[in-house]
Scaffold this motif. Structure first.
Motif, PDB file in Angstrom:
ATOM      1  N   GLY A   5     -46.657 -14.431   7.232  1.00  0.00           N
ATOM      2  CA  GLY A   5     -47.699 -14.416   8.249  1.00  0.00           C
ATOM      3  C   GLY A   5     -47.951 -13.030   8.789  1.00  0.00           C
ATOM      4  O   GLY A   5     -47.243 -12.556   9.670  1.00  0.00           O
ATOM      5  N   VAL A   6     -48.979 -12.363   8.254  1.00  0.00           N
ATOM      6  CA  VAL A   6     -49.325 -11.007   8.689  1.00  0.00           C
ATOM      7  C   VAL A   6     -50.822 -10.962   8.984  1.00  0.00           C
ATOM      8  O   VAL A   6     -51.632 -11.330   8.141  1.00  0.00           O
ATOM      9  CB  VAL A   6     -49.004  -9.960   7.595  1.00  0.00           C
ATOM     10  CG1 VAL A   6     -49.149  -8.555   8.153  1.00  0.00           C
ATOM     11  CG2 VAL A   6     -47.629 -10.160   7.024  1.00  0.00           C
ATOM     12  N   ILE A 201     -39.824 -16.826   6.443  1.00  0.00           N
ATOM     13  CA  ILE A 201     -39.767 -15.817   7.504  1.00  0.00           C
ATOM     14  C   ILE A 201     -41.078 -15.044   7.592  1.00  0.00           C
ATOM     15  O   ILE A 201     -41.806 -14.909   6.606  1.00  0.00           O
ATOM     16  CB  ILE A 201     -38.583 -14.853   7.305  1.00  0.00           C
ATOM     17  CG1 ILE A 201     -38.616 -14.214   5.909  1.00  0.00           C
ATOM     18  CG2 ILE A 201     -37.262 -15.588   7.527  1.00  0.00           C
ATOM     19  CD1 ILE A 201     -37.515 -13.188   5.662  1.00  0.00           C
ATOM     20  N   GLU A 202     -41.339 -14.540   8.786  1.00  0.00           N
ATOM     21  CA  GLU A 202     -42.621 -13.867   9.028  1.00  0.00           C
ATOM     22  C   GLU A 202     -42.531 -12.970  10.265  1.00  0.00           C
ATOM     23  O   GLU A 202     -41.681 -13.169  11.133  1.00  0.00           O
ATOM     24  CB  GLU A 202     -43.726 -14.909   9.228  1.00  0.00           C
ATOM     25  CG  GLU A 202     -43.374 -15.957  10.277  1.00  0.00           C
ATOM     26  CD  GLU A 202     -44.466 -16.982  10.497  1.00  0.00           C
ATOM     27  OE1 GLU A 202     -45.650 -16.597  10.502  1.00  0.00           O
ATOM     28  OE2 GLU A 202     -44.141 -18.162  10.707  1.00  0.00           O
ATOM     29  N   THR A 203     -43.437 -12.005  10.321  1.00  0.00           N
ATOM     30  CA  THR A 203     -43.514 -11.157  11.513  1.00  0.00           C
ATOM     31  C   THR A 203     -44.611 -11.612  12.467  1.00  0.00           C
ATOM     32  O   THR A 203     -44.529 -11.377  13.665  1.00  0.00           O
ATOM     33  CB  THR A 203     -43.777  -9.685  11.144  1.00  0.00           C
ATOM     34  OG1 THR A 203     -45.003  -9.599  10.390  1.00  0.00           O
ATOM     35  CG2 THR A 203     -42.615  -9.097  10.365  1.00  0.00           C
ATOM     36  N   ASP A 204     -45.677 -12.222  11.937  1.00  0.00           N
ATOM     37  CA  ASP A 204     -46.888 -12.528  12.710  1.00  0.00           C
ATOM     38  C   ASP A 204     -47.468 -11.246  13.296  1.00  0.00           C
ATOM     39  O   ASP A 204     -48.064 -11.249  14.377  1.00  0.00           O
ATOM     40  CB  ASP A 204     -46.621 -13.560  13.808  1.00  0.00           C
ATOM     41  CG  ASP A 204     -47.887 -14.310  14.243  1.00  0.00           C
ATOM     42  OD1 ASP A 204     -48.854 -14.341  13.463  1.00  0.00           O
ATOM     43  OD2 ASP A 204     -47.906 -14.861  15.362  1.00  0.00           O
ATOM     44  N   SER A 205     -47.287 -10.147  12.582  1.00  0.00           N
ATOM     45  CA  SER A 205     -47.836  -8.850  13.010  1.00  0.00           C
ATOM     46  C   SER A 205     -49.351  -8.973  13.246  1.00  0.00           C
ATOM     47  O   SER A 205     -50.028  -9.697  12.525  1.00  0.00           O
ATOM     48  CB  SER A 205     -47.610  -7.803  11.921  1.00  0.00           C
ATOM     49  OG  SER A 205     -46.278  -7.755  11.516  1.00  0.00           O
ATOM     50  N   PRO A 206     -49.858  -8.251  14.268  1.00  0.00           N
ATOM     51  CA  PRO A 206     -49.216  -7.241  15.119  1.00  0.00           C
ATOM     52  C   PRO A 206     -48.528  -7.825  16.355  1.00  0.00           C
ATOM     53  O   PRO A 206     -48.123  -7.078  17.243  1.00  0.00           O
ATOM     54  CB  PRO A 206     -50.398  -6.372  15.544  1.00  0.00           C
ATOM     55  CG  PRO A 206     -51.528  -7.356  15.671  1.00  0.00           C
ATOM     56  CD  PRO A 206     -51.314  -8.344  14.547  1.00  0.00           C
ATOM     57  N   TYR A 207     -48.409  -9.151  16.386  1.00  0.00           N
ATOM     58  CA  TYR A 207     -47.816  -9.811  17.549  1.00  0.00           C
ATOM     59  C   TYR A 207     -46.303  -9.931  17.403  1.00  0.00           C
ATOM     60  O   TYR A 207     -45.739  -9.744  16.332  1.00  0.00           O
ATOM     61  CB  TYR A 207     -48.432 -11.206  17.729  1.00  0.00           C
ATOM     62  CG  TYR A 207     -49.930 -11.232  17.576  1.00  0.00           C
ATOM     63  CD1 TYR A 207     -50.747 -10.589  18.505  1.00  0.00           C
ATOM     64  CD2 TYR A 207     -50.541 -11.858  16.488  1.00  0.00           C
ATOM     65  CE1 TYR A 207     -52.131 -10.586  18.367  1.00  0.00           C
ATOM     66  CE2 TYR A 207     -51.923 -11.856  16.338  1.00  0.00           C
ATOM     67  CZ  TYR A 207     -52.715 -11.219  17.272  1.00  0.00           C
ATOM     68  OH  TYR A 207     -54.086 -11.209  17.131  1.00  0.00           O
ATOM     69  N   LEU A 208     -45.642 -10.268  18.499  1.00  0.00           N
ATOM     70  CA  LEU A 208     -44.238 -10.677  18.519  1.00  0.00           C
ATOM     71  C   LEU A 208     -43.265  -9.620  17.995  1.00  0.00           C
ATOM     72  O   LEU A 208     -42.357  -9.920  17.213  1.00  0.00           O
ATOM     73  CB  LEU A 208     -44.050 -11.985  17.734  1.00  0.00           C
ATOM     74  CG  LEU A 208     -44.896 -13.173  18.215  1.00  0.00           C
ATOM     75  CD1 LEU A 208     -44.592 -14.408  17.378  1.00  0.00           C
ATOM     76  CD2 LEU A 208     -44.662 -13.438  19.700  1.00  0.00           C
ATOM     77  N   LEU A 209     -43.422  -8.392  18.435  1.00  0.00           N
ATOM     78  CA  LEU A 209     -42.430  -7.362  18.120  1.00  0.00           C
ATOM     79  C   LEU A 209     -41.053  -7.842  18.577  1.00  0.00           C
ATOM     80  O   LEU A 209     -40.894  -8.269  19.723  1.00  0.00           O
ATOM     81  CB  LEU A 209     -42.779  -6.063  18.841  1.00  0.00           C
ATOM     82  CG  LEU A 209     -41.823  -4.887  18.616  1.00  0.00           C
ATOM     83  CD1 LEU A 209     -42.010  -4.321  17.217  1.00  0.00           C
ATOM     84  CD2 LEU A 209     -42.073  -3.807  19.672  1.00  0.00           C
ATOM     85  N   PRO A 210     -40.044  -7.822  17.720  1.00  0.00           N
ATOM     86  CA  PRO A 210     -38.707  -8.316  18.121  1.00  0.00           C
ATOM     87  C   PRO A 210     -38.162  -7.524  19.303  1.00  0.00           C
ATOM     88  O   PRO A 210     -37.944  -6.320  19.214  1.00  0.00           O
ATOM     89  CB  PRO A 210     -37.871  -8.094  16.856  1.00  0.00           C
ATOM     90  CG  PRO A 210     -38.853  -8.106  15.734  1.00  0.00           C
ATOM     91  CD  PRO A 210     -40.087  -7.469  16.290  1.00  0.00           C
ATOM     92  N   ARG A 211     -37.922  -8.211  20.410  1.00  0.00           N
ATOM     93  CA  ARG A 211     -37.506  -7.543  21.650  1.00  0.00           C
ATOM     94  C   ARG A 211     -36.112  -6.934  21.558  1.00  0.00           C
ATOM     95  O   ARG A 211     -35.800  -5.979  22.267  1.00  0.00           O
ATOM     96  CB  ARG A 211     -37.530  -8.551  22.812  1.00  0.00           C
ATOM     97  CG  ARG A 211     -38.865  -8.686  23.491  1.00  0.00           C
ATOM     98  CD  ARG A 211     -38.808  -9.724  24.607  1.00  0.00           C
ATOM     99  NE  ARG A 211     -37.787  -9.447  25.593  1.00  0.00           N
ATOM    100  CZ  ARG A 211     -37.947  -8.677  26.682  1.00  0.00           C
ATOM    101  NH1 ARG A 211     -39.115  -8.088  26.889  1.00  0.00           N
ATOM    102  NH2 ARG A 211     -36.972  -8.503  27.545  1.00  0.00           N
TER     103      ARG A 211
END
Length: 261
Positions: A5-6, A201-211
């Motif tokens: 998910g990008v 697994i996914e980043t959903d970039s540009p959202y949800l930067l790992p805190r």
């Protein structure tokens, strides 16, 4: 590593998209699935896939936020997109009763129309759900056995909601939400419940930067290059070696999206 998910068509990538793609490769990613959230974004995602053969693939769909934009012409345009070999799934589609940018009725209609397209074209479904789990399951259930496969991306819900999804044999996408101690800590336990052949697994970039990343990136923009950190977090929570975890998720993802090696 495959990022399922990008949102590379997002304007936050306009100035340095080539570098973002190159950095993803340097970080060990082998493929990116670029998400289509409406007709225009789905068309842009397809262009990116055609420009980066074998590395970028795309989905085509209408997000619940944009459900009010779905017309008869939209269906015609989606049909055209779904015939393209680079388009590997229908979506992002589903329900979002949290913000209701489109009405629940509009969302439900658009979701059903896209499930019907997925059945017709025998493509997987890439789905979104927020604050609508029971209705989401109700609408999806009549179609599930007709679909080749279906994933609920960016799962952030409860154990009960996860159990409902797994009972339908859904795949589950986990993002950097699991790295957020404020709202995602419960996922560190829930992720243990997901079978190896159902987890992606996914980043959903540009959202949800790992805190929890240290050192913390200067920009709040998430990128595919941060997927290894998310993978390490999930593997540790599941008490699996990183190599085993990545092997499993890559195999699962290749099969789900019908990707070539």
């Amino acid at each position: 590593m495959i990022d399922i998910g990008v949102n590379l068509t997002n304007q936050r990538f306009d100035k340095d998209l080539a570098s973002v793609i190159d950095n993803a490769k340097q970080a060990g990613l082998t493929k990116l699935m670029v998400t289509g959230t409406n007709i225009v974004e789905s068309q842009k995602a397809l262009v990116l896939a055609k420009e980066n053969p074998g590395f970028i693939y795309s989905t085509a769909g209408i997000h619940p936020h944009d459900a009010s934009s779905m017309t008869a012409e939209s269906v015609v345009q989606l049909r055209e997109l779904l015939t393209q070999p680079e388009v590997k799934a229908v979506g992002e589609c589903g329900l979002d009763f949290n913000r209701n940018f489109s009405t629940p009725a509009e969302q439900e209609k658009a979701f059903i129309q896209q499930l019907e397209l997925a059945v017709e074209y025998q493509l997987p479904v890439f789905m979104h759900e927020r604050d609508a789990n029971q209705r989401f399951i109700e609408l999806l259930t009549p179609y599930i056995k007709q679909l080749p496969s279906a994933v609920l991306h960016c799962f952030t819900g409860t154990q009960e909601e996860l159990e409902r999804c797994l009972a339908l044999d859904l795949h589950i996408g986990i993002t950097g939400w699991i790295c957020d101690e404020r709202r995602g800590a419960h996922l560190l336990e829930l992720v243990k419940m997901i079978p190896d052949n159902r987890l992606m697994i996914e980043t959903d970039s540009p959202y949800l930067l790992p805190r929890s990343m240290r050192p913390k990136p200067k920009s709040s923009r998430n990128e595919p290059k941060y997927l290894p950190y998310i993978a390490q977090t999930i593997a540790h929570a599941r008490q699996q070696s990183l190599s085993t975890f990545l092997s499993n998720t890559e195999k699962t993802t290749q099969s789900f999206f019908n990707l070539t090696q």
